[in-house]
Write a protein that holds these residues in place. Structure first.
Motif, PDB file in Angstrom:
ATOM      1  N   VAL A  18       0.830  -1.203   0.000  1.00  0.00           N
ATOM      2  CA  VAL A  18       0.000   0.000   0.000  1.00  0.00           C
ATOM      3  C   VAL A  18       0.862   1.250   0.000  1.00  0.00           C
ATOM      4  O   VAL A  18       1.890   1.313   0.683  1.00  0.00           O
ATOM      5  CB  VAL A  18      -0.922  -0.004   1.245  1.00  0.00           C
ATOM      6  N   ALA A  19       0.408   2.234  -0.772  1.00  0.00           N
ATOM      7  CA  ALA A  19       0.947   3.596  -0.698  1.00  0.00           C
ATOM      8  C   ALA A  19      -0.190   4.507  -0.244  1.00  0.00           C
ATOM      9  O   ALA A  19      -1.245   4.538  -0.875  1.00  0.00           O
ATOM     10  CB  ALA A  19       1.486   4.056  -2.053  1.00  0.00           C
ATOM     11  N   ILE A  20      -0.010   5.204   0.856  1.00  0.00           N
ATOM     12  CA  ILE A  20      -1.032   6.144   1.316  1.00  0.00           C
ATOM     13  C   ILE A  20      -1.035   7.347   0.386  1.00  0.00           C
ATOM     14  O   ILE A  20      -0.004   7.972   0.146  1.00  0.00           O
ATOM     15  CB  ILE A  20      -0.774   6.565   2.773  1.00  0.00           C
ATOM     16  N   SER A  21      -2.217   7.659  -0.162  1.00  0.00           N
ATOM     17  CA  SER A  21      -2.308   8.715  -1.177  1.00  0.00           C
ATOM     18  C   SER A  21      -3.131   9.916  -0.738  1.00  0.00           C
ATOM     19  O   SER A  21      -3.198  10.916  -1.453  1.00  0.00           O
ATOM     20  CB  SER A  21      -2.917   8.143  -2.466  1.00  0.00           C
ATOM     21  N   GLY A  22      -3.773   9.843   0.441  1.00  0.00           N
ATOM     22  CA  GLY A  22      -4.558  10.979   0.902  1.00  0.00           C
ATOM     23  C   GLY A  22      -5.059  10.767   2.312  1.00  0.00           C
ATOM     24  O   GLY A  22      -5.062   9.647   2.837  1.00  0.00           O
ATOM     25  N   PHE A  23      -5.462  11.874   2.944  1.00  0.00           N
ATOM     26  CA  PHE A  23      -5.976  11.828   4.305  1.00  0.00           C
ATOM     27  C   PHE A  23      -7.173  12.759   4.398  1.00  0.00           C
ATOM     28  O   PHE A  23      -7.106  13.918   3.977  1.00  0.00           O
ATOM     29  CB  PHE A  23      -4.896  12.253   5.306  1.00  0.00           C
ATOM     30  N   PRO A  46      -0.635   4.252   9.572  1.00  0.00           N
ATOM     31  CA  PRO A  46      -0.729   2.816   9.869  1.00  0.00           C
ATOM     32  C   PRO A  46       0.396   2.056   9.183  1.00  0.00           C
ATOM     33  O   PRO A  46       0.900   2.474   8.138  1.00  0.00           O
ATOM     34  CB  PRO A  46      -2.090   2.435   9.291  1.00  0.00           C
ATOM     35  N   SER A  47       0.766   0.937   9.767  1.00  0.00           N
ATOM     36  CA  SER A  47       1.791   0.087   9.147  1.00  0.00           C
ATOM     37  C   SER A  47       1.153  -0.975   8.255  1.00  0.00           C
ATOM     38  O   SER A  47       1.812  -1.517   7.362  1.00  0.00           O
ATOM     39  CB  SER A  47       2.644  -0.588  10.216  1.00  0.00           C
ATOM     40  N   VAL A  48      -0.139  -1.251   8.498  1.00  0.00           N
ATOM     41  CA  VAL A  48      -0.870  -2.261   7.728  1.00  0.00           C
ATOM     42  C   VAL A  48      -2.258  -1.724   7.413  1.00  0.00           C
ATOM     43  O   VAL A  48      -2.911  -1.127   8.277  1.00  0.00           O
ATOM     44  CB  VAL A  48      -0.992  -3.594   8.499  1.00  0.00           C
ATOM     45  N   ILE A  49      -2.722  -1.910   6.174  1.00  0.00           N
ATOM     46  CA  ILE A  49      -4.089  -1.589   5.779  1.00  0.00           C
ATOM     47  C   ILE A  49      -4.653  -2.800   5.047  1.00  0.00           C
ATOM     48  O   ILE A  49      -4.066  -3.278   4.074  1.00  0.00           O
ATOM     49  CB  ILE A  49      -4.151  -0.347   4.865  1.00  0.00           C
ATOM     50  N   ASN A  50      -5.779  -3.317   5.545  1.00  0.00           N
ATOM     51  CA  ASN A  50      -6.430  -4.479   4.922  1.00  0.00           C
ATOM     52  C   ASN A  50      -5.443  -5.612   4.653  1.00  0.00           C
ATOM     53  O   ASN A  50      -5.405  -6.188   3.562  1.00  0.00           O
ATOM     54  CB  ASN A  50      -7.131  -4.062   3.624  1.00  0.00           C
ATOM     55  N   GLU A  51      -4.633  -5.894   5.674  1.00  0.00           N
ATOM     56  CA  GLU A  51      -3.669  -6.998   5.662  1.00  0.00           C
ATOM     57  C   GLU A  51      -2.537  -6.790   4.660  1.00  0.00           C
ATOM     58  O   GLU A  51      -1.816  -7.739   4.337  1.00  0.00           O
ATOM     59  CB  GLU A  51      -4.373  -8.335   5.399  1.00  0.00           C
ATOM     60  N   MET A  52      -2.358  -5.564   4.184  1.00  0.00           N
ATOM     61  CA  MET A  52      -1.236  -5.241   3.286  1.00  0.00           C
ATOM     62  C   MET A  52      -0.306  -4.252   3.977  1.00  0.00           C
ATOM     63  O   MET A  52      -0.762  -3.320   4.643  1.00  0.00           O
ATOM     64  CB  MET A  52      -1.750  -4.647   1.965  1.00  0.00           C
ATOM     65  N   GLN A  53       0.992  -4.454   3.804  1.00  0.00           N
ATOM     66  CA  GLN A  53       1.979  -3.563   4.401  1.00  0.00           C
ATOM     67  C   GLN A  53       1.940  -2.187   3.738  1.00  0.00           C
ATOM     68  O   GLN A  53       1.800  -2.079   2.520  1.00  0.00           O
ATOM     69  CB  GLN A  53       3.387  -4.150   4.255  1.00  0.00           C
ATOM     70  N   VAL A  54       2.052  -1.156   4.566  1.00  0.00           N
ATOM     71  CA  VAL A  54       2.168   0.215   4.054  1.00  0.00           C
ATOM     72  C   VAL A  54       3.657   0.508   3.877  1.00  0.00           C
ATOM     73  O   VAL A  54       4.404   0.578   4.852  1.00  0.00           O
ATOM     74  CB  VAL A  54       1.528   1.236   5.016  1.00  0.00           C
ATOM     75  N   TYR A  55       4.075   0.682   2.615  1.00  0.00           N
ATOM     76  CA  TYR A  55       5.493   0.858   2.326  1.00  0.00           C
ATOM     77  C   TYR A  55       5.867   2.291   1.989  1.00  0.00           C
ATOM     78  O   TYR A  55       7.030   2.669   2.075  1.00  0.00           O
ATOM     79  CB  TYR A  55       5.910  -0.045   1.158  1.00  0.00           C
ATOM     80  N   GLU A  56       4.884   3.110   1.588  1.00  0.00           N
ATOM     81  CA  GLU A  56       5.243   4.452   1.151  1.00  0.00           C
ATOM     82  C   GLU A  56       4.053   5.401   1.232  1.00  0.00           C
ATOM     83  O   GLU A  56       2.911   4.985   1.413  1.00  0.00           O
ATOM     84  CB  GLU A  56       5.768   4.428  -0.288  1.00  0.00           C
ATOM     85  N   THR A  57       4.371   6.679   1.107  1.00  0.00           N
ATOM     86  CA  THR A  57       3.368   7.733   1.015  1.00  0.00           C
ATOM     87  C   THR A  57       3.516   8.395  -0.341  1.00  0.00           C
ATOM     88  O   THR A  57       4.619   8.779  -0.739  1.00  0.00           O
ATOM     89  CB  THR A  57       3.558   8.780   2.126  1.00  0.00           C
ATOM     90  N   ALA A  58       2.413   8.511  -1.075  1.00  0.00           N
ATOM     91  CA  ALA A  58       2.456   9.100  -2.412  1.00  0.00           C
ATOM     92  C   ALA A  58       2.789  10.581  -2.330  1.00  0.00           C
ATOM     93  O   ALA A  58       2.543  11.254  -1.320  1.00  0.00           O
ATOM     94  CB  ALA A  58       1.111   8.911  -3.110  1.00  0.00           C
ATOM     95  N   ASP A  59       3.367  11.113  -3.400  1.00  0.00           N
ATOM     96  CA  ASP A  59       3.649  12.545  -3.469  1.00  0.00           C
ATOM     97  C   ASP A  59       2.372  13.343  -3.246  1.00  0.00           C
ATOM     98  O   ASP A  59       1.311  13.003  -3.786  1.00  0.00           O
ATOM     99  CB  ASP A  59       4.245  12.909  -4.836  1.00  0.00           C
ATOM    100  N   ASN A  60       2.462  14.386  -2.450  1.00  0.00           N
ATOM    101  CA  ASN A  60       1.350  15.326  -2.206  1.00  0.00           C
ATOM    102  C   ASN A  60       0.172  14.692  -1.471  1.00  0.00           C
ATOM    103  O   ASN A  60      -0.935  15.223  -1.505  1.00  0.00           O
ATOM    104  CB  ASN A  60       0.850  15.947  -3.519  1.00  0.00           C
ATOM    105  N   ALA A  61       0.397  13.574  -0.799  1.00  0.00           N
ATOM    106  CA  ALA A  61      -0.702  12.910  -0.090  1.00  0.00           C
ATOM    107  C   ALA A  61      -1.315  13.800   0.981  1.00  0.00           C
ATOM    108  O   ALA A  61      -2.516  13.726   1.253  1.00  0.00           O
ATOM    109  CB  ALA A  61      -0.205  11.608   0.536  1.00  0.00           C
TER     110      ALA A  61
END
Length: 300
Positions: free
Chosen positions: A261-266, A276-291
């Motif tokens: 997962v890449a977090i793309s917005g809040f 979060p380190s995990v979303i829907n059982e998937m690891q969060v590895y990065e944050t998208a540009d301009n998230a």
């Protein structure tokens, strides 16, 4: 001294009242006023405002859990939109929640959307009606000679509908082709996500869009896609789905066997945000540009 005491009481109360009035229209802003007020049960009100944000983001399970964890209950009704009927359920403990499914002949379920929602401010209870959305509500398909499907036309031009994840399959049949002009002049659409099952995209499939961003599961353009497939629109590669979890929007990236997962917005209202380190059982590895570009109130 009396004046000082009056200010000490009136200002927090005024902020609390403003927050209450903002709950329906702007729960993110309401949270800020609750935090400043420190009045009465402001901390619990912040948690319940977060539930509204989750529901607004179609993160239904997170919204239901948030309500239940704060002493409320959720009555869930279902408008199956022609699908198999589902009985209402009332949930006061999240462990009792059942994620319901509905089926419809010759169609594939796409997602639940909010048909209606009402909040009881006196006891934190919620009455929620979910509406089933079906793939054929959005698209027209035709069979290819090899038995797979072509997406012929996307047919929703609704300003409230801005992101579409093209399905990998419909009724168990793979979607492999996007035809010419399939997404022409659908100006409400801002983002389209192309899954890895798409083998062919014809010329001018997205003609007539200036503000559309295309997200695609491959890491680069497959040779079988037309050279003019995207009409020079912006493309973000290695994204197979855009979804929401709680107040976070995320991209699904990687492969089917190893997604991340890449977090793309809040969309929350918190001053402090813990990723979060995990979303829907998937690891969060990065944050998208301009998230977090528009979230100027976040302090850390």
């Amino acid at each position: 001294a009396i004046t000082t005491l009056m200010i000490f009481v009136i200002v927090p109360f005024a902020r609390y009242s403003i927050a209450q009035n903002l709950l329906d229209s702007n729960p993110q802003k309401a949270i800020k006023y609750f935090e400043k007020s420190e009045w009465k049960d402001y901390s619990k009100q912040i948690e319940l405002a977060k539930a509204r944000i989750y529901f607004n983001n179609a993160a239904f399970e997170d919204g239901i859990k948030q309500i239940c964890d704060n002493g409320g209950s959720v009555t869930i009704n279902y408008n199956t939109n022609g699908g198999s009927e589902i009985e209402s359920q009332e949930v006061s403990h999240f462990s009792d929640y059942i994620a319901e499914e509905t089926k419809k002949d010759s169609d594939t379920f796409y997602k639940w959307s909010i048909d209606s929602i009402s909040y009881n401010k006196n006891n934190y209870d919620v009455n929620l009606t979910l509406k089933a959305n079906w793939i054929n509500d959005y698209c027209e398909f035709e069979y290819n000679s090899d038995g797979t499907l072509s997406l012929q036309k996307f047919k929703v031009n609704d300003l409230s509908f801005s992101t579409f994840n093209i399905p990998e399959e419909v009724n168990g049949t793979k979607v492999t082709t996007i035809k010419s002009s399939a997404f022409t002049d659908i100006h409400s659409l801002k983002r389209v996500v192309i899954p890895e099952t798409i083998v062919t995209i014809e010329d001018n499939a997205f003609k007539g869009h200036n503000l559309l961003t295309i997200y695609a599961a491959p890491t680069d353009k497959p040779s079988s896609w037309s050279d003019n497939w995207n009409n020079n629109l912006n493309v973000i590669w290695n994204v197979s789905r855009i979804d929401n979890s709680g107040a976070f929007e995320y991209w699904m990236r990687g492969t089917k066997d190893n997604p991340y997962v890449a977090i793309s917005g809040f969309n929350g209202g918190d001053i402090k945000v813990e990723l979060p380190s995990v979303i829907n059982e998937m690891q969060v590895y990065e944050t998208a540009d301009n998230a977090f570009l528009d979230e100027t109130y976040i302090q850390q």
